[in-house]
Design a protein around this motif. Structure first.
Motif: not given
Length: 387
Positions: A85, A88-90, A92, A132
């Motif tokens: 997950t 998969s976060r593009y 931020v 993150d």
């Protein structure tokens, strides 16, 4: 019942099968006294063949006789999904306050220690938040210091994913780290990113690019004009990665030359402080000789290496992973008794290295089928559900 000693489990299963001790002894071709001693724990079942004989006589699977619990969830599964997950976060959001590089570096150091001590489920749980935070810091302050931290975070993520056999996801993390490292223009950062990338490539049987990328990183690091001397431990680690990739391709001469170059650097570094050093080179020689088919030389070298104290300075993860490679060497040599003992030593060294790595199960299954395997290996095989 799963919490009972093996002897008591034998007794309870015998009662379930409506057999007296004498009837059970007759079925086994043993004496009633032998059965009584087994059930009371006075005598242990020392051989895997004896354990299987008892299980067969009771008409049960060996796993029911030995397993610690009827089912076991995969402790790494949730962590892998969390990492997936995070990767998969593009988009931020940058940090709203000042970027605390020291705090981020401390978090990364804690995660690295989890890896060095082979605590993979715990590490996988830490990585999403760490990634993150590093990406947010990079977005707020796009300089070389935050880039280097994010590169390290991606590399550590790749290494952890390799351990739990998530090759494609590991490739994604390693590739992102390498792309960012190259963008910094810093050979040291790029070289550091190459180490996990080479391991990911080797894990995916892409040995030629693994060898080439490691050798290129060595050349770039040595020819850098930054004014600072190249980190010898990093150089040596890259040479070991290249050597292991070469050995996997059957390139005997190239592998030995690369190992010799690493040994020269290790001579200056000394024993090493838990990373690269003479013990790391010797361990790599054992793995390379196994890959090249010289298992006799590999096992002799292993016994010489572990007889000394220097190899104990290797990180816990390194020692346990190396022991798994040695177990494979003993299997190839046909010595399944020693293979079993080494597997158990690997488990004692770092439990997660054995229990949380899917690739280990096939190796345990092969050794556990041998009548020469230690009794405790049957317990391990049952815990891994490979009986």
């Amino acid at each position: 019942m799963n919490e009972l000693p093996v002897g008591r489990r034998v007794a309870q299963w015998r009662v379930r099968r409506n057999m007296t001790q004498q009837q059970f002894a007759d079925r086994l071709g043993r004496s009633k006294s032998w059965v009584d001693k087994i059930e009371r724990g006075v005598r242990r079942l020392e051989r895997v063949s004896s354990l299987r004989e008892v299980a067969d006589a009771l008409r049960i699977d060996l796993g029911l006789l030995l397993a610690d619990q009827p089912s076991r969830p995969d402790p790494a599964a949730a962590g892998v999904e969390g990492v997936r997950t995070a990767l998969s976060r593009y988009h931020v959001e940058p940090s709203t306050g000042p970027v605390d590089v020291a705090e981020l570096r401390a978090r990364l150091g804690h995660a690295e220690q989890s890896y060095r001590h082979a605590r993979y489920p715990q590490l996988l749980a830490l990585l999403p938040g760490l990634l993150d935070a590093a990406r947010a810091a990079r977005a707020a302050r796009p300089d070389r210091s935050t880039a280097a931290l994010l590169v390290s975070g991606y590399g550590l993520t790749a290494l952890a994913l390799v351990k739990v056999d998530q090759g494609e996801l590991a490739w994604l993390a390693a590739d992102r780290g390498m792309a960012l490292a190259l963008a910094t223009g810093a050979p040291q950062v790029a070289a550091a990113a190459t180490v996990p990338l080479a391991q990911v490539l080797r894990h995916g049987d892409r040995r030629r690019p693994a060898m080439e990328t490691a050798v290129v990183a060595v050349h770039r690091l040595r020819s850098a004009r930054s004014g600072a001397a190249a980190d010898p431990s990093l150089l040596g680690t890259l040479l070991l990665q290249a050597a292991l990739a070469a050995a996997g391709r059957g390139l005997d001469r190239d592998a030995r030359q690369l190992l010799d170059r690493a040994a020269e650097i290790a001579g200056d570094v000394g024993a090493g402080d838990g990373g690269f050093g003479r013990a790391a080179v010797e361990a790599a020689r054992v793995v390379a000789e196994t890959a090249l088919g010289d298992v006799t030389a590999a096992t002799v070298r292993h016994e010489r290496l572990t007889a000394g104290g220097e190899w104990r300075r290797l990180p816990t993860e390194h020692r346990a992973a190396y022991l798994l490679d040695v177990a494979r060497a003993y299997v190839l040599a046909g010595d399944l008794r020693r293979a079993g003992r080494v597997l158990l030593e690997a488990e004692r060294t770092a439990r997660s290295e054995v229990h949380d790595r899917p690739a280990v199960r096939d190796l345990v299954a092969v050794v556990a089928r041998s009548a020469d395997a230690p009794t405790d290996l049957a317990r391990l095989a049952a815990a891994l559900y490979v009986t």
